[in-house]
Motif scaffolding. Sequence first.
Motif, mmCIF file in Angstrom:
data_model
loop_
_atom_site.group_PDB
_atom_site.id
_atom_site.type_symbol
_atom_site.label_atom_id
_atom_site.label_comp_id
_atom_site.label_asym_id
_atom_site.label_seq_id
_atom_site.Cartn_x
_atom_site.Cartn_y
_atom_site.Cartn_z
ATOM 1 N N GLU A 1 0.825 -1.214 0.000
ATOM 2 C CA GLU A 1 0.000 0.000 0.000
ATOM 3 C C GLU A 1 0.855 1.259 0.000
ATOM 4 O O GLU A 1 0.598 2.191 -0.767
ATOM 5 C CB GLU A 1 -0.942 0.004 1.216
ATOM 6 C CG GLU A 1 -2.053 -1.009 1.135
ATOM 7 C CD GLU A 1 -3.041 -0.726 0.021
ATOM 8 O OE1 GLU A 1 -3.197 0.442 -0.397
ATOM 9 O OE2 GLU A 1 -3.676 -1.682 -0.442
ATOM 10 N N THR B 1 2.839 1.631 -3.285
ATOM 11 C CA THR B 1 1.889 1.991 -4.343
ATOM 12 C C THR B 1 1.501 3.459 -4.239
ATOM 13 O O THR B 1 1.402 4.155 -5.260
ATOM 14 C CB THR B 1 0.641 1.092 -4.276
ATOM 15 O OG1 THR B 1 1.039 -0.264 -4.492
ATOM 16 C CG2 THR B 1 -0.390 1.492 -5.315
ATOM 17 N N ASN B 2 1.299 3.957 -3.018
ATOM 18 C CA ASN B 2 0.976 5.384 -2.846
ATOM 19 C C ASN B 2 2.070 6.278 -3.417
ATOM 20 O O ASN B 2 1.785 7.255 -4.113
ATOM 21 C CB ASN B 2 0.767 5.717 -1.368
ATOM 22 C CG ASN B 2 -0.585 5.291 -0.860
ATOM 23 O OD1 ASN B 2 -1.456 4.892 -1.618
ATOM 24 N ND2 ASN B 2 -0.749 5.361 0.452
ATOM 25 N N HIS C 1 1.301 8.706 -6.619
ATOM 26 C CA HIS C 1 1.119 10.113 -6.268
ATOM 27 C C HIS C 1 2.374 10.967 -6.363
ATOM 28 O O HIS C 1 2.333 12.145 -6.000
ATOM 29 C CB HIS C 1 0.518 10.226 -4.870
ATOM 30 C CG HIS C 1 -0.804 9.540 -4.743
ATOM 31 N ND1 HIS C 1 -1.933 9.955 -5.408
ATOM 32 C CD2 HIS C 1 -1.161 8.435 -4.046
ATOM 33 C CE1 HIS C 1 -2.935 9.152 -5.122
ATOM 34 N NE2 HIS C 1 -2.497 8.210 -4.293
ATOM 35 N N SER D 1 -9.775 8.170 -1.995
ATOM 36 C CA SER D 1 -8.367 7.988 -1.659
ATOM 37 C C SER D 1 -8.226 7.785 -0.166
ATOM 38 O O SER D 1 -9.142 8.048 0.606
ATOM 39 C CB SER D 1 -7.547 9.201 -2.114
ATOM 40 O OG SER D 1 -7.907 10.332 -1.355
ATOM 41 N N GLY E 1 -5.630 2.935 1.624
ATOM 42 C CA GLY E 1 -4.403 2.241 2.010
ATOM 43 C C GLY E 1 -3.943 2.658 3.396
ATOM 44 O O GLY E 1 -3.523 1.826 4.199
#
Length: 163
Positions: free
Chosen positions: A59, A62-63, A67, A106, A109
């Motif tokens: 998580e 991936t963030n 982003h 959003s 996560g």
Amino acid sequence: MTLAPPERPPKSPEARRKFGFSLGNDDLAPKVARTVVVDLLRHTGHCELSDDVRLLVSELVTNVHLHTTVPIIRLDVSVQHSRVHVAVWDDAPGSRLLSLPAYGESGRGLRLVEALASRWGVYRPNIETRRRKGVWFAIDHRDRKDVVQSLTWASQATIPRPT
């Protein structure tokens, strides 16, 4: 002459082993991070934490991938007998993460991190430039035992069925 028993040495803090990894910020970064961390936990005797740690690492990496446009994601893992501590770092300027986002599209996560981690937070070493941010979490072994006991108890509970 009387000999006194030797004094016990002071209790040393729990031994900590630290590991650091740099990942390219591409679509393979979450998979590589998951694989590296699960192997590390297996080799250091923390297999029972690997599912939760793998999910949270995935998580957070991936963030960063989704982003930011930073070229490198830094993953730091600290392993102790009783806990695992992980930090995922990026050097993106102007980061918007200051607190847990409200419920919505959003932030799911980070809600997982909040639910599964014993503790978590954000490192911001240089708040003036808002560069170099790290999101970290720790998972303690004793917390996992509490979760297992709760799940075991819940699975043994009798749930009345409607008639």
